[in-house]
Design a protein around this motif. Structure first.
Motif, short mmCIF file in Angstrom:
data_model
loop_
_atom_site.label_atom_id
_atom_site.label_comp_id
_atom_site.label_asym_id
_atom_site.label_seq_id
_atom_site.Cartn_x
_atom_site.Cartn_y
_atom_site.Cartn_z
N PRO A 184 32.54 102.08 -21.90
CA PRO A 184 31.66 101.17 -22.64
C PRO A 184 31.82 101.31 -24.15
N ASP A 185 31.57 100.20 -24.86
CA ASP A 185 31.46 100.28 -26.32
C ASP A 185 30.03 100.61 -26.71
N LEU A 186 29.07 100.18 -25.83
CA LEU A 186 27.65 100.39 -26.13
C LEU A 186 26.93 100.67 -24.82
N ILE A 187 26.07 101.68 -24.84
CA ILE A 187 25.22 101.99 -23.68
C ILE A 187 23.81 101.51 -24.02
N VAL A 188 23.22 100.74 -23.11
CA VAL A 188 21.88 100.19 -23.34
C VAL A 188 20.92 100.81 -22.33
N LEU A 189 19.91 101.52 -22.82
CA LEU A 189 18.86 102.06 -21.94
C LEU A 189 17.78 101.00 -21.83
N ALA A 190 17.69 100.39 -20.65
CA ALA A 190 16.78 99.25 -20.45
C ALA A 190 15.79 99.60 -19.33
N GLY A 191 14.69 100.21 -19.70
CA GLY A 191 13.75 100.67 -18.67
C GLY A 191 14.35 101.86 -17.94
N CYS A 192 15.01 102.74 -18.70
CA CYS A 192 15.68 103.92 -18.13
C CYS A 192 14.79 105.15 -18.32
N LEU A 193 14.41 105.77 -17.22
CA LEU A 193 13.46 106.90 -17.30
C LEU A 193 14.19 108.24 -17.25
N LEU A 194 15.48 108.24 -17.51
CA LEU A 194 16.23 109.49 -17.54
C LEU A 194 16.14 110.14 -18.92
N ASN A 195 16.03 111.47 -18.93
CA ASN A 195 16.23 112.19 -20.20
C ASN A 195 17.73 112.22 -20.47
N ILE A 196 18.16 111.61 -21.53
CA ILE A 196 19.60 111.50 -21.78
C ILE A 196 20.13 112.86 -22.23
N PRO A 197 21.09 113.46 -21.50
CA PRO A 197 21.59 114.78 -21.85
C PRO A 197 22.31 114.77 -23.20
N PRO A 198 22.18 115.86 -23.97
CA PRO A 198 22.88 115.95 -25.26
C PRO A 198 24.38 115.63 -25.13
N ALA A 199 24.99 116.01 -24.01
CA ALA A 199 26.44 115.77 -23.84
C ALA A 199 26.75 114.27 -23.85
N VAL A 200 25.80 113.46 -23.34
CA VAL A 200 26.01 112.00 -23.34
C VAL A 200 25.85 111.46 -24.76
#
Ligand code: GRF
Length: 214
Positions: free
Chosen positions: A82-98
Motif C-alpha cells: 500500500p501507499d496509504l493505510i487507512v484505519l476506518a473503524g479499526c479497533l486494533l492497537n497499531i504495533p510500533p513495527a507497523v
C-alpha cells in the motif's frame, strides 16, 4: 494511482464511504487494494467482498501471542504494497513495527474533535457517551496521521457537529458519522492522492486549503 489498504473492525460505514467516493469519483486517483480486519464477524468484510475487493481477516485469537499476531499483521499489510493505510473503524492497537514500516502513511478517523475525547478507552459509542456526559455543545470528527501514540498524530481534517439536547449516544454517533466522518475521510484520502498533503514540523500543510468546502 494511490494504493489503499483499509483496516476495519466493525460495520464498515467509513469503508463504504471510501468505496462510494472512489466509484462516484469524489476520490480521484486512488484504489482500495485490500481490506483487513481483526474481526471475522465484521460486516465491513462483506462490504469489501461485495465491492470485489480482497478481504483478509486474521484474528488475534488464532495466534499464541500478540507478537505473533502483530508479525502476521505487518506481513499481510506489506504484501498489499500500500501507499496509504487507512484505519476506518479499526479497533486494533497499531504495533510500533507497523508505524515504523509506514512512516507518515497511516491515517485514522476518530469520532471527536481531537484533542478532546480521545486516547485510550475512547472508541466507538464510548466517545459519544463521554461527550454527552460532559455536556459539551459541539463535537465532530477528526482525520489524523497515526504515530506511536493513541490519537496523537498530526491532524489532517476536522468537521464540527452541533449537539442536540435530545441526543442519545446512538443518535449522536449516527449524526457524527453522517455529517462528519463520511465526508472528511474520503476528502482526506482524495487530498493525499492528489499530493496536496504534507507534514511540516509536526503539522499538516494542505495545498490550497482555503479551497476546501467542508
Ligand atoms: C464509528 O463509531 C466510527 O466513529 C469509528 O468506528 C466506529 C465504526 O465505524 N471510527 P465503521 O462503521 O465501522 O466505519
Amino acid at each position: 494511482m494511490l494504493r489503499l489498504a483499509v483496516c476495519v473492525s466493525g460495520g464498515g460505514t467509513n469503508l463504504q464511504a471510501l468505496i462510494d467516493g472512489i466509484n462516484n469519483k469524489t476520490i480521484k486517483n486512488a484504489e482500495i487494494v485490500m481490506v483487513f480486519s481483526n474481526n471475522p464477524g465484521a460486516y465491513a468484510l462483506e462490504r469489501a467482498r461485495n465491492a470485489g475487493i480482497e478481504a483478509v481477516c486474521r484474528s488475534p485469537k488464532d495466534y499464541p501471542t500478540r507478537d505473533d499476531f502483530n508479525r502476521e499483521f505487518l506481513s499481510v499489510l506489506k504484501s498489499a504494497e500500500p501507499d496509504l493505510i487507512v484505519l476506518a473503524g479499526c479497533l486494533l492497537n497499531i504495533p510500533p513495527a507497523v508505524v515504523e514500516a509506514f512512516p507518515g502513511r497511516i491515517i485514522n478517523i476518530h469520532p471527536s474533535l481531537i484533542p478532546s475525547f480521545c486516547g485510550k478507552g475512547f472508541y466507538g459509542l464510548h466517545v459519544h457517551e463521554k461527550v454527552l456526559e460532559r455536556g459539551v455543545r459541539v463535537t465532530g470528527a477528526t482525520v489524523h496521521f497515526v504515530d506511536e501514540g493513541t490519537d496523537t498524530g498530526p491532524i489532517i481534517l476536522q468537521k464540527a457537529v452541533m449537539i442536540r439536547q435530545d441526543d442519545t449516544p446512538e443518535s449522536l454517533q449516527r449524526r457524527v458519522m453522517e455529517e462528519a466522518e463520511w465526508k472528511i475521510l474520503p476528502m482526506a484520502v482524495d487530498l493525499i492522492a492528489a499530493g496536496r498533503v504534507s507534514i511540516n514540523d509536526g503539522h499538516v500543510v494542505i495545498d490550497r486549503y482555503e479551497d476546501i468546502d467542508l
